[in-house]
Write a protein that holds these residues in place. Structure first.
Motif, PDB file in Angstrom:
ATOM      1  N   GLY A 197      49.047  39.822  21.113  1.00 10.58           N
ATOM      2  CA  GLY A 197      49.635  38.697  21.081  1.00 10.58           C
ATOM      3  C   GLY A 197      50.108  36.899  21.429  1.00 10.58           C
ATOM      4  N   VAL A 198      51.450  36.797  22.108  1.00 12.68           N
ATOM      5  CA  VAL A 198      51.926  35.308  22.477  1.00 12.68           C
ATOM      6  C   VAL A 198      51.877  34.824  23.459  1.00 12.68           C
ATOM      7  CG1 VAL A 198      52.505  34.591  19.790  1.00 12.68           C
ATOM      8  CG2 VAL A 198      54.185  35.565  21.297  1.00 12.68           C
ATOM      9  N   PHE A 199      51.422  33.910  23.727  1.00 17.27           N
ATOM     10  CA  PHE A 199      52.039  33.957  25.289  1.00 17.27           C
ATOM     11  C   PHE A 199      53.888  34.558  25.457  1.00 17.27           C
ATOM     12  CE2 PHE A 199      54.940  31.754  28.797  1.00 17.27           C
ATOM     13  CZ  PHE A 199      53.790  31.381  29.944  1.00 17.27           C
ATOM     14  N   ASP A 200      54.573  33.655  24.752  1.00 20.00           N
ATOM     15  CA  ASP A 200      55.966  34.397  25.358  1.00 20.00           C
ATOM     16  C   ASP A 200      55.730  36.025  25.787  1.00 20.00           C
ATOM     17  OD1 ASP A 200      57.237  32.249  25.152  1.00 20.00           O
ATOM     18  OD2 ASP A 200      57.304  32.623  22.996  1.00 20.00           O
ATOM     19  N   ASP A 201      54.999  36.837  24.874  1.00 17.18           N
ATOM     20  CA  ASP A 201      54.410  38.798  24.638  1.00 17.18           C
ATOM     21  C   ASP A 201      53.589  39.195  26.639  1.00 17.18           C
ATOM     22  OD1 ASP A 201      55.001  39.305  22.608  1.00 17.18           O
ATOM     23  OD2 ASP A 201      53.704  38.881  21.717  1.00 17.18           O
ATOM     24  N   CYS A 202      52.999  37.879  26.890  1.00 19.36           N
ATOM     25  CA  CYS A 202      51.727  38.129  28.277  1.00 19.36           C
ATOM     26  C   CYS A 202      52.855  37.675  29.553  1.00 19.36           C
ATOM     27  CB  CYS A 202      50.932  36.649  27.994  1.00 19.36           C
ATOM     28  SG  CYS A 202      50.423  37.029  27.248  1.00 19.36           S
ATOM     29  N   GLN A 203      54.463  36.694  28.827  1.00 23.37           N
ATOM     30  CA  GLN A 203      55.408  36.436  30.486  1.00 23.37           C
ATOM     31  C   GLN A 203      56.389  37.367  29.469  1.00 23.37           C
ATOM     32  OE1 GLN A 203      57.314  32.517  30.916  1.00 23.37           O
ATOM     33  NE2 GLN A 203      58.149  32.881  29.430  1.00 23.37           N
ATOM     34  N   ASP A 204      56.635  38.337  28.745  1.00 26.95           N
ATOM     35  CA  ASP A 204      57.132  39.355  28.915  1.00 26.95           C
ATOM     36  C   ASP A 204      56.722  40.228  29.767  1.00 26.95           C
ATOM     37  OD1 ASP A 204      59.545  38.156  27.747  1.00 26.95           O
ATOM     38  OD2 ASP A 204      58.895  38.742  25.836  1.00 26.95           O
ATOM     39  N   PRO A 257      55.570  16.639  28.229  1.00 26.60           N
ATOM     40  CA  PRO A 257      55.665  18.073  27.163  1.00 26.60           C
ATOM     41  C   PRO A 257      55.950  18.610  28.319  1.00 26.60           C
ATOM     42  CG  PRO A 257      53.741  16.605  27.368  1.00 26.60           C
ATOM     43  CD  PRO A 257      54.861  15.964  28.705  1.00 26.60           C
ATOM     44  N   SER A 258      56.964  19.440  26.837  1.00 26.88           N
ATOM     45  CA  SER A 258      57.669  20.686  26.945  1.00 26.88           C
ATOM     46  C   SER A 258      57.771  22.363  27.279  1.00 26.88           C
ATOM     47  CB  SER A 258      59.321  20.625  27.783  1.00 26.88           C
ATOM     48  OG  SER A 258      59.175  18.847  28.554  1.00 26.88           O
ATOM     49  N   GLY A 259      56.796  23.408  27.685  1.00 23.85           N
ATOM     50  CA  GLY A 259      56.918  24.127  26.401  1.00 23.85           C
ATOM     51  C   GLY A 259      57.686  25.460  27.491  1.00 23.85           C
ATOM     52  N   ASN A 260      57.063  25.732  28.648  1.00 20.16           N
ATOM     53  CA  ASN A 260      57.869  26.547  29.700  1.00 20.16           C
ATOM     54  C   ASN A 260      59.094  26.230  30.121  1.00 20.16           C
ATOM     55  OD1 ASN A 260      58.131  29.321  30.527  1.00 20.16           O
ATOM     56  ND2 ASN A 260      56.845  29.575  32.197  1.00 20.16           N
ATOM     57  N   PHE A 261      59.693  25.085  30.455  1.00 18.74           N
ATOM     58  CA  PHE A 261      60.665  23.637  30.757  1.00 18.74           C
ATOM     59  C   PHE A 261      60.430  23.899  32.801  1.00 18.74           C
ATOM     60  CE2 PHE A 261      65.053  23.054  32.079  1.00 18.74           C
ATOM     61  CZ  PHE A 261      65.021  22.201  30.946  1.00 18.74           C
ATOM     62  N   GLY A 297      73.403  23.047  21.546  1.00 17.37           N
ATOM     63  CA  GLY A 297      74.218  23.646  22.672  1.00 17.37           C
ATOM     64  C   GLY A 297      72.992  24.528  22.121  1.00 17.37           C
ATOM     65  N   ARG A 298      72.127  26.004  21.263  1.00 18.79           N
ATOM     66  CA  ARG A 298      71.697  26.477  20.479  1.00 18.79           C
ATOM     67  C   ARG A 298      70.609  26.944  21.316  1.00 18.79           C
ATOM     68  NH1 ARG A 298      70.476  28.802  14.640  1.00 18.79           N
ATOM     69  NH2 ARG A 298      70.749  30.893  14.995  1.00 18.79           N
ATOM     70  N   TYR A 299      70.674  28.092  22.223  1.00 20.82           N
ATOM     71  CA  TYR A 299      69.478  28.267  22.934  1.00 20.82           C
ATOM     72  C   TYR A 299      69.023  29.711  22.091  1.00 20.82           C
ATOM     73  CZ  TYR A 299      65.204  29.302  25.895  1.00 20.82           C
ATOM     74  OH  TYR A 299      64.829  29.925  26.584  1.00 20.82           O
ATOM     75  N   ARG A 300      67.604  29.807  20.972  1.00 20.12           N
ATOM     76  CA  ARG A 300      66.962  30.507  20.014  1.00 20.12           C
ATOM     77  C   ARG A 300      66.253  30.799  20.494  1.00 20.12           C
ATOM     78  NH1 ARG A 300      65.140  31.929  15.307  1.00 20.12           N
ATOM     79  NH2 ARG A 300      65.095  29.859  14.526  1.00 20.12           N
ATOM     80  N   VAL A 301      65.748  32.466  21.064  1.00 18.95           N
ATOM     81  CA  VAL A 301      64.401  32.795  21.302  1.00 18.95           C
ATOM     82  C   VAL A 301      63.922  32.831  19.949  1.00 18.95           C
ATOM     83  CG1 VAL A 301      63.622  34.486  22.300  1.00 18.95           C
ATOM     84  CG2 VAL A 301      64.874  33.338  23.353  1.00 18.95           C
ATOM     85  N   ARG A 302      62.334  32.691  19.177  1.00 23.20           N
ATOM     86  CA  ARG A 302      61.771  33.193  18.608  1.00 23.20           C
ATOM     87  C   ARG A 302      61.245  34.453  18.690  1.00 23.20           C
ATOM     88  NH1 ARG A 302      61.755  27.100  17.139  1.00 23.20           N
ATOM     89  NH2 ARG A 302      64.273  26.792  16.343  1.00 23.20           N
ATOM     90  N   GLY A 303      60.777  35.007  18.227  1.00 16.83           N
ATOM     91  CA  GLY A 303      59.875  36.264  18.204  1.00 16.83           C
ATOM     92  C   GLY A 303      58.124  35.691  17.751  1.00 16.83           C
ATOM     93  N   SER A 304      56.931  36.801  17.862  1.00 22.40           N
ATOM     94  CA  SER A 304      56.003  36.409  17.978  1.00 22.40           C
ATOM     95  C   SER A 304      55.337  35.528  17.045  1.00 22.40           C
ATOM     96  CB  SER A 304      55.186  37.828  18.086  1.00 22.40           C
ATOM     97  OG  SER A 304      55.083  38.513  19.764  1.00 22.40           O
ATOM     98  N   LYS A 319      60.355  31.590  24.666  1.00 18.36           N
ATOM     99  CA  LYS A 319      61.332  31.741  25.679  1.00 18.36           C
ATOM    100  C   LYS A 319      60.497  31.052  27.134  1.00 18.36           C
ATOM    101  CE  LYS A 319      61.685  35.918  24.970  1.00 18.36           C
ATOM    102  NZ  LYS A 319      61.590  37.448  24.865  1.00 18.36           N
ATOM    103  N   ALA A 320      61.480  30.085  27.457  1.00 17.38           N
ATOM    104  CA  ALA A 320      61.528  28.729  28.140  1.00 17.38           C
ATOM    105  C   ALA A 320      61.732  29.720  29.182  1.00 17.38           C
ATOM    106  CB  ALA A 320      61.795  27.559  28.526  1.00 17.38           C
ATOM    107  N   SER A 321      61.212  30.117  30.523  1.00 20.74           N
ATOM    108  CA  SER A 321      61.486  30.453  31.665  1.00 20.74           C
ATOM    109  C   SER A 321      62.301  29.692  32.699  1.00 20.74           C
ATOM    110  CB  SER A 321      61.041  31.468  32.462  1.00 20.74           C
ATOM    111  OG  SER A 321      60.156  32.579  31.654  1.00 20.74           O
TER     112      SER A 321
END
Length: 470
Positions: A197-204, A257-261, A297-304, A319-321
């Motif tokens: 999967g992707v990082f977001d899957d790992c984080q989930d 540089p920003s990914g997970n915030f 102002g829109r925060y939309r999580v994207r899937g894998s 998906k920035a924790s």
């Protein structure tokens, strides 16, 4: 200093308790009840301290504002061990360089794993070792990495008594060098898990297993990702260090540089403390979830399927924790609102939109955020430009921030936070300038070493089985 969850009004906890707990049982993230404040007189005293006594002395002064349940003598020893100059390529730990076009670089990648994550992980390793010994306990670290957190955590925690590490990474999504840094480690207490999967899957998966109260208690799960407040707290220090070297007392902007915030969230905390930061320039790559929020102002999580693999892979996150910590402040520290947004609306709908709310109106002026994004071509151009103008090779994540900083329209000094040494992204560097970046002596030959990694399906049950079997 007490710490509260972003999602409930439960009584505050001590620093040492949240250090080991990591993620709150209600799914929220821990934050201080209030941010400590720093005045101009203190900053001038710290300027002298940094110049005369070094980074560890400054770190102690900043961190003791957040930690009141560890004695000063013990905390000073922890900090000195974490930032021992011998661990870093440059004994200044966080030196700064001015580029010919006026931008500044804060060099955060001088540590053991050649990435800025060392700045927090080295401290976290020492804090864990101290607290576990004090309590006569053990801990099982469950973490996720998009590239640099994993090696930084494993280098910091390897050999620490009472600590076992399970580190999740997205299968095939890291560079060969990043994989080699992690998978070449021979330590029975470190188990690398490559998730399909992707990082977001790992984080989930990390969050899901932490939410299983029985499993978490039985295995004494803890966190090293920036969901752990101690990570963020440690990163606050280098904003002060950079400002003290660049500013004459006036405001400075930071391009991050920003990914997970987490990295820029530390800048937000420093700004709330009173550090004169003008703008926090958030830079994303093609995975622009955060840039979209600060623009609309829109925060939309994207899937894998929508999370692109880019030349700045550590930012391939949708998906920035740590964003939850900022939204907590944005809404006047109202946990019920955060619980509704992150605990209900985001899981159910995959997004929320604050664009028409009073909170979003005037956000940039109140909190200093501006945002931009870059493409692969932009990053190549910036790497080439900096190399030709200044003889400095920057990695693609740092190039992303340089690109956005130059186009931000922000006046006054801007400090770009360097992310990693270019050796971690050789393929992109060669494409940009035709030069293979030098390999520090301590990393020579690691890509030829045997690999120690378990590959699993992209679900919590598969990871649960690996943990149970070890």
């Amino acid at each position: 200093m007490r710490y509260v969850s972003t999602r409930s009004a439960a009584p505050g906890k001590s620093f040492s308790d949240i250090l080991l707990e990591g993620l709150s049982s209600d799914g929220g993230l821990y934050v201080p009840e209030t941010y400590p404040s720093v005045d101009a007189e203190t900053l001038e005293r710290w300027r002298t301290l940094l110049a005369e006594d070094g980074y560890a002395a400054l770190a102690f002064e900043v961190l003791r504002l957040f930690i009141d349940d560890i004695a000063d003598a013990d905390l000073r020893g922890i900090v000195q061990r974490a930032y021992e100059p011998g661990k870093f390529i440059d004994p200044a730990v966080v030196p700064v360089t001015r580029l010919s076009d006026g931008l500044w670089l804060a060099h955060l990648s001088n540590g053991p794993s050649a990435a800025f994550k060392d700045m927090a992980m080295q401290l976290l390793g020492e804090l864990f070792a101290f607290e576990l010994q004090r309590r006569d306990q053990t801990i099982t670290i469950l973490g996720a990495t998009s590239g640099d957190t994993g090696s930084a955590a494993e280098y910091a925690l390897g050999g620490k008594p009472g600590v076992k590490v399970f580190m999740l990474s997205p299968l095939g999504r890291m560079t060969p060098f990043q994989q080699a840094q992690m998978f070449s480690i021979e330590d029975p207490a470190i188990i690398n898990i490559a998730v399909d999967g992707v990082f977001d899957d790992c984080q989930d998966i990390v969050k899901e297993l932490n939410a299983d109260a029985e499993f978490k208690a039985r295995h004494r799960l803890g966190a090293v990702n920036s969901i752990n407040w101690a990570r963020l707290m440690a990163q606050v220090v280098y904003y002060f260090a950079a400002w003290l070297q660049v500013s004459d007392g006036g405001p400075v902007s930071f391009a991050v540089p920003s990914g997970n915030f987490g990295n820029i969230a530390a800048g937000h905390v420093a700004r709330e403390m009173g550090l004169p930061i003008d703008r926090l320039i958030l830079a994303t790559n093609e995975n622009n979830v955060l840039e979209e929020f600060f623009r609309t102002g829109r925060y939309r999580v994207r899937g894998s399927a929508e999370t692109l693999a880019t030349s700045s892979p550590s930012m391939d996150i949708s998906k920035a924790s740590n964003f939850e910590r900022f939204v907590f402040d944005l809404h006047g520290r109202a946990p019920q609102r955060v619980a509704e947004l992150f605990g209900k609306r985001l899981p159910d709908e995959g997004e929320f939109d604050l664009g028409a709310t009073a909170e979003f109106d005037g956000l940039a002026d109140r909190f200093g955020f501006v945002a931009g994004t870059s493409t692969h071509a932009d990053r190549l151009a910036e790497i080439r430009h900096v190399f030709e103008a200044d003889g400095i090779v920057i990695d693609p994540h740092t190039a992303d921030a340089v690109h956005v900083a130059r186009r931000s329209g922000v006046d006054g000094p801007i400090v770009v936070l360097e992310t990693a040494l270019p050796v971690k992204f050789s393929e992109t560097i060669v494409e940009a300038i035709g030069v293979v970046p030098p390999v520090p002596d301590r990393f020579r030959g690691i890509e030829d070493l045997p690999r120690h990694v378990v590959e699993v399906a992209g679900n919590a049950e598969a990871v649960r089985k690996v943990i149970e079997s070890h």
